[in-house]
Design a protein around this motif. Structure first.
Motif, PDB file in Angstrom:
ATOM      1  N   LEU A  70       0.849  -1.185   0.000  1.00 49.37           N
ATOM      2  CA  LEU A  70       0.000   0.000   0.000  1.00 49.37           C
ATOM      3  C   LEU A  70       0.889   1.241   0.000  1.00 49.37           C
ATOM      4  CD1 LEU A  70      -2.646   1.529   0.209  1.00 49.37           C
ATOM      5  CD2 LEU A  70      -2.682   1.047   2.649  1.00 49.37           C
ATOM      6  N   THR A  71       1.012   1.856  -1.171  1.00 49.90           N
ATOM      7  CA  THR A  71       1.767   3.094  -1.314  1.00 49.90           C
ATOM      8  C   THR A  71       0.842   4.155  -1.897  1.00 49.90           C
ATOM      9  OG1 THR A  71       2.489   2.608  -3.568  1.00 49.90           O
ATOM     10  CG2 THR A  71       3.916   1.835  -1.775  1.00 49.90           C
ATOM     11  N   LEU A  75      -2.108   3.504  -4.593  1.00 45.97           N
ATOM     12  CA  LEU A  75      -3.470   3.888  -4.240  1.00 45.97           C
ATOM     13  C   LEU A  75      -4.069   4.797  -5.311  1.00 45.97           C
ATOM     14  CD1 LEU A  75      -5.802   3.968  -2.154  1.00 45.97           C
ATOM     15  CD2 LEU A  75      -4.713   6.013  -1.232  1.00 45.97           C
ATOM     16  N   ARG A  78      -4.846   2.710  -8.310  1.00 43.72           N
ATOM     17  CA  ARG A  78      -6.062   1.908  -8.110  1.00 43.72           C
ATOM     18  C   ARG A  78      -7.318   2.751  -8.290  1.00 43.72           C
ATOM     19  NH1 ARG A  78      -8.172   0.275  -2.291  1.00 43.72           N
ATOM     20  NH2 ARG A  78      -8.752   2.462  -2.461  1.00 43.72           N
ATOM     21  N   HIS A  95      -8.886   7.876   5.042  1.00 44.56           N
ATOM     22  CA  HIS A  95      -9.313   6.615   5.644  1.00 44.56           C
ATOM     23  C   HIS A  95     -10.833   6.639   5.743  1.00 44.56           C
ATOM     24  CE1 HIS A  95      -5.087   6.825   6.787  1.00 44.56           C
ATOM     25  NE2 HIS A  95      -5.148   5.512   6.836  1.00 44.56           N
ATOM     26  N   HIS A 105      -4.903   1.212   8.457  1.00 45.66           N
ATOM     27  CA  HIS A 105      -4.275   1.690   7.218  1.00 45.66           C
ATOM     28  C   HIS A 105      -4.071   0.473   6.302  1.00 45.66           C
ATOM     29  CE1 HIS A 105      -2.122   4.531   4.719  1.00 45.66           C
ATOM     30  NE2 HIS A 105      -1.130   3.669   4.612  1.00 45.66           N
ATOM     31  N   VAL A 106      -5.180   0.022   5.707  1.00 42.87           N
ATOM     32  CA  VAL A 106      -5.186  -1.148   4.827  1.00 42.87           C
ATOM     33  C   VAL A 106      -5.948  -0.792   3.553  1.00 42.87           C
ATOM     34  CG1 VAL A 106      -4.987  -2.859   6.686  1.00 42.87           C
ATOM     35  CG2 VAL A 106      -7.241  -2.083   5.969  1.00 42.87           C
ATOM     36  N   TRP A 107      -5.747  -1.604   2.490  1.00 42.88           N
ATOM     37  CA  TRP A 107      -6.366  -1.344   1.188  1.00 42.88           C
ATOM     38  C   TRP A 107      -7.880  -1.162   1.286  1.00 42.88           C
ATOM     39  CZ3 TRP A 107      -4.164   0.229  -3.065  1.00 42.88           C
ATOM     40  CH2 TRP A 107      -2.829  -0.098  -3.329  1.00 42.88           C
ATOM     41  N   PRO A 139      -8.178  -4.482  -2.096  1.00 42.66           N
ATOM     42  CA  PRO A 139      -6.761  -4.606  -2.447  1.00 42.66           C
ATOM     43  C   PRO A 139      -6.600  -5.070  -3.893  1.00 42.66           C
ATOM     44  CG  PRO A 139      -7.421  -6.362  -0.950  1.00 42.66           C
ATOM     45  CD  PRO A 139      -8.594  -5.450  -1.104  1.00 42.66           C
TER      46      PRO A 139
END
Length: 178
Positions: A70-71, A75, A78, A95, A105-107, A139
């Motif tokens: 996750l950068t 992001l 995506r 978020h 802090h996840v996809w 993700p």
């Protein structure tokens, strides 16, 4: 400086490198140029076409890399560079469930947002504002995301990335940005 797609001997995408590194691989006979960018590089004695895609001559064993990291660049790739709330040009990361309220802090919880929406949302839940996401965050998967997530894209790379999910990735990006 332009970037070049590097493929393994099996045509599996390995990554993106600067033009200078790719040229060294070709000149040292470690890689073959599969696609040229149309530009030429000149030395005192030679003129060489700048590569856009190179394939290594020897197979390189790549260890398991795990999920796509996750950068910020990944992001924005995506989400197509668009705000997931209003569809405007995204300039920040938000978020969905604020970190101050237990969000991770996840996809699945991070989206691209414009400055205005990010400021209005602050640390509130979407239901408090009556907002909805344009698309549910998830993700990315597939080898193509490792390349697309770098932020560098070249149309000449598409035929080499299609077997690894590039069509789905680019359709999702283009669908979101349209």
């Amino acid at each position: 400086m332009p970037h070049v797609l590097v493929l393994n001997a099996s045509y599996e995408p390995l990554g993106v490198v600067p033009l200078r590194r790719a040229l060294v691989l070709v000149l040292e006979n470690k890689a073959l140029c599969l696609e040229e960018s149309g530009a030429f590089l000149h030395s005192a004695t030679r003129v060489v076409a700048a590569p856009s895609v190179v394939r290594l001559k020897r197979f390189v064993r790549v260890p398991y890399r795990g999920p796509v990291p996750l950068t910020r660049k990944a992001l924005f790739a995506r989400d197509g560079g668009r705000c997931m709330y209003c569809g405007g040009v995204a300039t920040s990361v938000d978020h969905v469930i604020p970190r101050s309220r237990g969000g991770q802090h996840v996809w699945d919880n991070v989206v691209a947002a414009c400055r205005h929406c990010n400021h209005l949302k602050a640390d509130r839940h979407l239901r408090e504002l009556g907002w909805r996401l344009r698309h549910q965050p998830a993700p990315p998967s597939g080898l193509a995301w490792r390349i697309i997530g770098t932020g560098h894209r070249d149309p000449r790379w598409l035929p080499y990335l299609q077997p690894y999910g590039a069509d789905d990735a680019l359709a999702r990006i283009d669908g979101i940005s349209a």
